[in-house]
Structures are given as structure tokens and as C-alpha cells.
Design an enzyme around this catalytic site. Structure first.
Site, PDB file in Angstrom:
ATOM      1  N   HIS A 188       0.843  -1.069  -0.099  1.00 44.95           N
ATOM      2  CA  HIS A 188       0.034   0.167   0.059  1.00 44.95           C
ATOM      3  C   HIS A 188       1.060   1.151  -0.067  1.00 44.95           C
ATOM      4  O   HIS A 188       2.027   1.107   0.531  1.00 44.95           O
ATOM      5  CB  HIS A 188      -0.882  -0.049   1.184  1.00 44.95           C
ATOM      6  CG  HIS A 188      -2.189   0.933   1.167  1.00 44.95           C
ATOM      7  ND1 HIS A 188      -2.039   2.354   1.391  1.00 44.95           N
ATOM      8  CD2 HIS A 188      -3.474   0.667   0.529  1.00 44.95           C
ATOM      9  CE1 HIS A 188      -3.047   2.641   1.179  1.00 44.95           C
ATOM     10  NE2 HIS A 188      -4.136   1.986   0.729  1.00 44.95           N
ATOM     11  N   GLU A 219      -7.782  -5.354  -0.338  1.00 43.92           N
ATOM     12  CA  GLU A 219      -8.146  -6.120  -1.568  1.00 43.92           C
ATOM     13  C   GLU A 219      -8.128  -7.495  -1.178  1.00 43.92           C
ATOM     14  O   GLU A 219      -9.227  -8.382  -1.944  1.00 43.92           O
ATOM     15  CB  GLU A 219      -7.375  -5.667  -2.806  1.00 43.92           C
ATOM     16  CG  GLU A 219      -7.413  -4.293  -3.090  1.00 43.92           C
ATOM     17  CD  GLU A 219      -8.849  -3.541  -3.309  1.00 43.92           C
ATOM     18  OE1 GLU A 219      -9.768  -4.163  -3.013  1.00 43.92           O
ATOM     19  OE2 GLU A 219      -8.924  -2.653  -3.659  1.00 43.92           O
TER      20      GLU A 219
HETATM   21  N1  COA Z   1       3.962  -7.258  -4.542  1.00 40.33           N
HETATM   22  C1  COA Z   1       5.523  -7.264  -5.124  1.00 40.33           C
HETATM   23  N2  COA Z   1       6.233  -6.313  -4.834  1.00 40.33           N
HETATM   24  C2  COA Z   1       5.424  -5.290  -4.564  1.00 40.33           C
HETATM   25  C3  COA Z   1       4.142  -5.087  -4.020  1.00 40.33           C
HETATM   26  C4  COA Z   1       3.631  -6.259  -4.233  1.00 40.33           C
HETATM   27  N3  COA Z   1       2.006  -6.261  -4.139  1.00 40.33           N
HETATM   28  N4  COA Z   1       3.972  -3.914  -3.620  1.00 40.33           N
HETATM   29  C5  COA Z   1       4.749  -3.056  -3.696  1.00 40.33           C
HETATM   30  N5  COA Z   1       5.976  -3.862  -4.245  1.00 40.33           N
HETATM   31  C6  COA Z   1       7.448  -3.494  -4.229  1.00 40.33           C
HETATM   32  C7  COA Z   1       7.688  -2.959  -5.768  1.00 40.33           C
HETATM   33  O1  COA Z   1       7.896  -3.705  -6.689  1.00 40.33           O
HETATM   34  C8  COA Z   1       9.074  -2.168  -5.015  1.00 40.33           C
HETATM   35  O2  COA Z   1      10.176  -2.974  -4.949  1.00 40.33           O
HETATM   36  P1  COA Z   1      11.484  -2.226  -5.416  1.00 40.33           P
HETATM   37  O3  COA Z   1      11.943  -1.268  -4.524  1.00 40.33           O
HETATM   38  O4  COA Z   1      12.270  -3.478  -5.530  1.00 40.33           O
HETATM   39  O5  COA Z   1      11.324  -1.850  -7.031  1.00 40.33           O
HETATM   40  C9  COA Z   1       8.613  -1.700  -3.693  1.00 40.33           C
HETATM   41  O6  COA Z   1       7.936  -2.644  -3.295  1.00 40.33           O
HETATM   42  C10 COA Z   1       8.032  -0.529  -3.489  1.00 40.33           C
HETATM   43  O7  COA Z   1       6.944  -0.280  -4.359  1.00 40.33           O
HETATM   44  P2  COA Z   1       6.024   0.899  -4.813  1.00 40.33           P
HETATM   45  O8  COA Z   1       5.646   0.984  -6.503  1.00 40.33           O
HETATM   46  O9  COA Z   1       7.038   2.322  -4.505  1.00 40.33           O
HETATM   47  O10 COA Z   1       5.033   1.025  -3.884  1.00 40.33           O
HETATM   48  P3  COA Z   1       3.458   2.013  -4.082  1.00 40.33           P
HETATM   49  O11 COA Z   1       3.490   2.742  -2.947  1.00 40.33           O
HETATM   50  O12 COA Z   1       3.495   2.497  -5.547  1.00 40.33           O
HETATM   51  O13 COA Z   1       2.864   0.730  -3.887  1.00 40.33           O
HETATM   52  C11 COA Z   1       0.546  -0.527  -4.488  1.00 40.33           C
HETATM   53  C12 COA Z   1       1.324   0.725  -3.737  1.00 40.33           C
HETATM   54  C13 COA Z   1      -0.524  -0.691  -4.196  1.00 40.33           C
HETATM   55  C14 COA Z   1       0.260   0.264  -5.948  1.00 40.33           C
HETATM   56  C15 COA Z   1       1.558  -1.757  -4.698  1.00 40.33           C
HETATM   57  O14 COA Z   1       1.851  -2.281  -3.285  1.00 40.33           O
HETATM   58  C16 COA Z   1       0.943  -2.834  -5.561  1.00 40.33           C
HETATM   59  O15 COA Z   1       0.874  -2.881  -6.727  1.00 40.33           O
HETATM   60  N6  COA Z   1       0.230  -3.891  -4.925  1.00 40.33           N
HETATM   61  C17 COA Z   1      -0.460  -4.873  -5.689  1.00 40.33           C
HETATM   62  C18 COA Z   1      -1.788  -4.355  -6.403  1.00 40.33           C
HETATM   63  C19 COA Z   1      -2.899  -4.173  -5.147  1.00 40.33           C
HETATM   64  O16 COA Z   1      -3.057  -4.812  -4.272  1.00 40.33           O
HETATM   65  N7  COA Z   1      -3.762  -3.005  -5.062  1.00 40.33           N
HETATM   66  C20 COA Z   1      -4.520  -2.785  -4.091  1.00 40.33           C
HETATM   67  C21 COA Z   1      -4.180  -1.478  -3.220  1.00 40.33           C
HETATM   68  S1  COA Z   1      -5.527  -1.304  -1.939  1.00 40.33           S
END
Ligand code: COA
Length: 362
Positions: free
Chosen positions: A246, A304
Site C-alpha cells: 500500500h 483487496e
Molecule cells: N508485490 C510485490 N512487490 C511489491 C508489491 C506487491 N504487491 N507492492 C509493492 N512492491 C514492491 C515494488 O515492486 C517495489 O520494489 P522495488 O523497490 O524492488 O522496485 C517496492 O515494493 C515499492 O513499491 P512502490 O511501487 O513504490 O509502492 P507503491 O506505493 O506504489 O505501491 C501499490 C502501492 C498498492 C500500487 C502496490 O503495493 C501494489 O501494486 N500492490 C498490488 C496491487 C494491489 O493490491 N492493489 C490494491 C491496493 S489497496
């Protein structure tokens, strides 16, 4: 510069606060745990809209007005349902909502709040070659949504489960869809335009599109047999594990526990209970795999993961999960749109140009 506007405060709001370190969600002064399972969705709609419409009635009248809005939406949009048949279920709902009036009144707002709850069952029935069922204005919002889906009155436990879900997702700070809604509201566009922006943002898998893939993941892991192996292979391919991580929460999303308790209440003995037991083992494995694979980031279970289980148990197919998310979040969107409109300030940030400049010497 952070492309994701991380840590940027882009609005002041009285609506909700997301405490990412404490794992707390506050909605208009109430902890989520005070509302979920205790307040009906209609009552939370009133809580969110309070102060944003001069003619907002009391609780009983608002429940009636929401019921009347469901009936009106059905009457208005039923003739258009055949046109929406070729679209995916989310796009069909969005296209239906685009046909609603684009005004700023409470009636406009309630119509938009009612629409996903009416359109989703109608569109699902249409796809099953069943006749869409009209709403019953006097019923509770969630119970009516389930009756319109199945054609029979839902059990109180199931109706309460869906109601709790709608309350749990009704508002959540300046998430991507709420921000999109507020950007459009800042132009003084009507509420339907604002909500359509929110619907667009909610569709993506990084936001409201995640719970459908959670079900696919659980099914794939069950078929594969080795959760850790499957999850590690996904990460090795650069995939994200749906239902985890998140932008704001660094601890467990408080909504995940509310929804996990809801699945347990639906029936520990039946299919929902078996699914829950399996999901819990997958969750523990995923947390461990993520902890090892991404040691620098605290990746925890988000809303989710258990949304998928609640909505599956409530009888919704996974293609319609984002529709049901929208049925809850639309309440927050309307409140945020009104709050933003009232500021009178256009949201208009800047971009830093990194492309080539014209050759002035030529
Ligand atoms: N699975 C695997 N790796 C994940 C991850 C996940 N669900 N969520 C984040 N990461 C990793 C990223 O790949 C990144 O790794 P890196 O530094 O090696 O490149 C690191 O964690 C930071 O990610 P970042 O993209 O900066 O986090 P964010 O703040 O943009 O992420 C989300 C928020 C929700 C977009 C992300 O956690 C995600 O894509 N989750 C899966 C989709 C989901 O469940 N969405 C519903 C949200 S309520």
C-alpha cells in the site's frame, strides 16, 4: 521529483484520515471499527454528505431518498441495458452512469450513489439471460442489491456482510480515484463528471481492480499446490502479488481485518470458511515471501485480499468485484467532490519539461 506525488498534501478534508504507521482509518471522527458492522451504509452516506448539501435530510429520510434514487436509476437506465451488453461489466456500469444528469444537487448525488448498486445486478442478470429486477425502495441498500442479483431475499448475515463491506470502503483519504474525482470537481464540473473520473481511476489493477486477480491467484495457487513456489515465481517474473502492499500503510491495512471477520461471520463451515482457511495460509506465506524478497519495504496485506473473499461469498463473480467497490466508494467521491467544489480553487499543478527545445538558431 516523485512521479507518484508521494507525501504531497493536495487537499484539506474533514472526511477521512489514513494513518499509515498506526494502521488506523478515521471517517469524520469515527474509527472504522465504530462504523463497520454497526452503521448501515445509508447512515454512513449521510455522515459523509453532512454539511455538503443544504437540503440533506435526517437518517430515515435519507434512507428513503436513497431507495427512491435506486428506483429512479432503474427506470431511467433499464431501456439502455441492451446497448451496454457488449462491454465488460465495469465499463457497462460506467457507461450507464454516464447517462445520468450531470448536476450538483443532492438528488444528482444520490442517483450516482444508487447507480452501481442497481446497475451491477441488472448487468449481471442480463449476462445470465435473466430479467433485471427492479429495486425495492424501502429495503436496505445492500440487501436490495443482493435481492436484485439473486431474485430472492438474501440472508441477514449476507446482507450485513455486504453492508459492512460498503461501509468499509466508503472513503479512504486521497486515494487515486478520490484525487481524480477532486481534480474534476475543481473545474466546477457536475457530479456525474466527477464520479466518472473516479470510476476511470478505480478500474486499474493497482487500485480497485485488484480483488478479481486475488481470486485468480488463490485458484492458481490451489491448482499448483506449492504457495511459496508459486509466489516466488511470480516475483521472479517481476509481477506484484495482488492484495499486498500500500502507498500509505506500512502496517496491516485495518480494513483487511474488518473484512476477514466478515468472511468468518458469513459461515465458517461452508465454502466461504474453507476458502478463508486456504486464503489465510496463502496470506502468511505471501507475507513471508515478500519479507524476504523486498526486505527494504514493509509489504502487508491490504483491503483487496479479503474483499475478494467477501464478494465471492456474497455471490458476485470476480469480473464484478470492482463494480461493488465502486458501489461503496462512490459515497466518498460525492462528498469529496462537494468539498473540493466549495474551495473554488482549480487544481492545476505543473510538469517539468524534459523534452527537446526548439532550435532557435535554425
Ligand atoms: N508485490 C510485490 N512487490 C511489491 C508489491 C506487491 N504487491 N507492492 C509493492 N512492491 C514492491 C515494488 O515492486 C517495489 O520494489 P522495488 O523497490 O524492488 O522496485 C517496492 O515494493 C515499492 O513499491 P512502490 O511501487 O513504490 O509502492 P507503491 O506505493 O506504489 O505501491 C501499490 C502501492 C498498492 C500500487 C502496490 O503495493 C501494489 O501494486 N500492490 C498490488 C496491487 C494491489 O493490491 N492493489 C490494491 C491496493 S489497496
Amino acid at each position: 521529483m516523485a512521479n507518484g506525488l508521494d507525501d504531497v498534501v493536495a487537499a484539506e478534508t474533514v472526511l477521512s484520515d489514513v494513518d499509515g504507521l498506526g494502521g488506523r482509518l478515521t471517517i469524520r471522527g469515527h474509527a472504522l471499527s465504530e462504523l463497520a458492522g454497526r452503521w448501515t451504509f445509508a447512515r454512513v452516506v449521510r455522515l459523509l454528505l453532512d454539511g455538503f448539501f443544504d437540503d440533506l435530510p435526517g437518517e430515515a429520510e435519507l434512507k428513503q431518498a436513497l431507495g427512491a434514487a435506486r428506483e429512479e436509476v432503474f427506470e431511467r437506465l433499464l431501456p439502455s441495458l441492451p446497448l451496454l451488453a457488449p462491454l465488460d461489466i465495469y465499463s457497462a456500469m460506467r457507461a450507464g452512469m454516464a447517462m445520468l444528469p450531470d448536476g450538483d444537487t443532492l438528488t444528482d448525488g444520490l442517483r450516482l450513489i444508487a447507480a452501481p448498486a442497481v446497475l451491477t445486478p441488472a448487468l449481471l442478470r442480463q449476462r445470465r439471460d435473466e430479467r433485471p429486477l427492479a429495486p425495492e425502495g424501502r429495503a436496505d441498500h445492500a440487501a436490495d442489491m443482493l435481492r436484485m442479483l439473486e431474485g430472492a431475499v438474501a440472508s441477514p448475515a449476507l446482507a450485513r456482510a455486504l453492508d459492512t463491506y460498503l461501509v468499509t470502503v466508503a472513503d479512504h483519504g486521497l486515494n487515486a480515484s478520490t484525487f481524480a474525482t477532486r481534480v474534476v470537481a475543481s473545474t466546477q464540473a457536475g457530479l456525474a463528471s466527477c464520479v466518472l473520473a473516479g470510476l476511470g481511476a478505480l478500474k486499474g489493477p493497482l487500485h480497485g481492480g485488484a480483488p478479481g486477480p486475488v481470486i485468480e491467484m488463490l485458484d492458481a495457487i490451489e491448482a499448483h499446490g506449492d504457495a511459496a513456489g508459486w509466489l516466488r515465481a511470480e516475483l521472479a517474473r517481476g509481477e506484484r502479488i495482488m492484495g499486498f502492499g500500500h502507498r500509505i500503510y506500512r502496517v496491516r491495512d485495518p480494513r483487511a481485518d474488518v473484512l476477514k471477520a466478515v468472511v468468518r461471520q458469513i459461515g465458517a463451515e461452508g465454502p466461504a470458511g474453507r476458502r478463508l482457511a486456504f486464503a489465510e495460509t496463502v496470506e502468511q506465506t505471501a507475507l513471508e515471501v515478500l519479507r524476504i524478497a523486498k526486505p527494504s519495504r514493509s509489504l502487508q496485506t491490504n483491503v483487496e485480499f479479503y474483499t475478494a473473499l467477501v464478494l465471492e461469498a456474497a455471490g458476485f463473480p470476480s469480473q464484478a468485484f470492482s463494480n461493488v467497490f465502486a458501489a461503496g466508494r462512490v459515497a466518498g467521491w460525492i462528498a469529496h467532490a462537494r468539498e473540493q467544489q466549495a474551495t473554488g480553487r482549480l487544481i492545476r499543478p505543473q510538469s517539468r519539461y524534459i523534452g527537446p527545445m526548439p532550435d532557435l538558431a535554425a
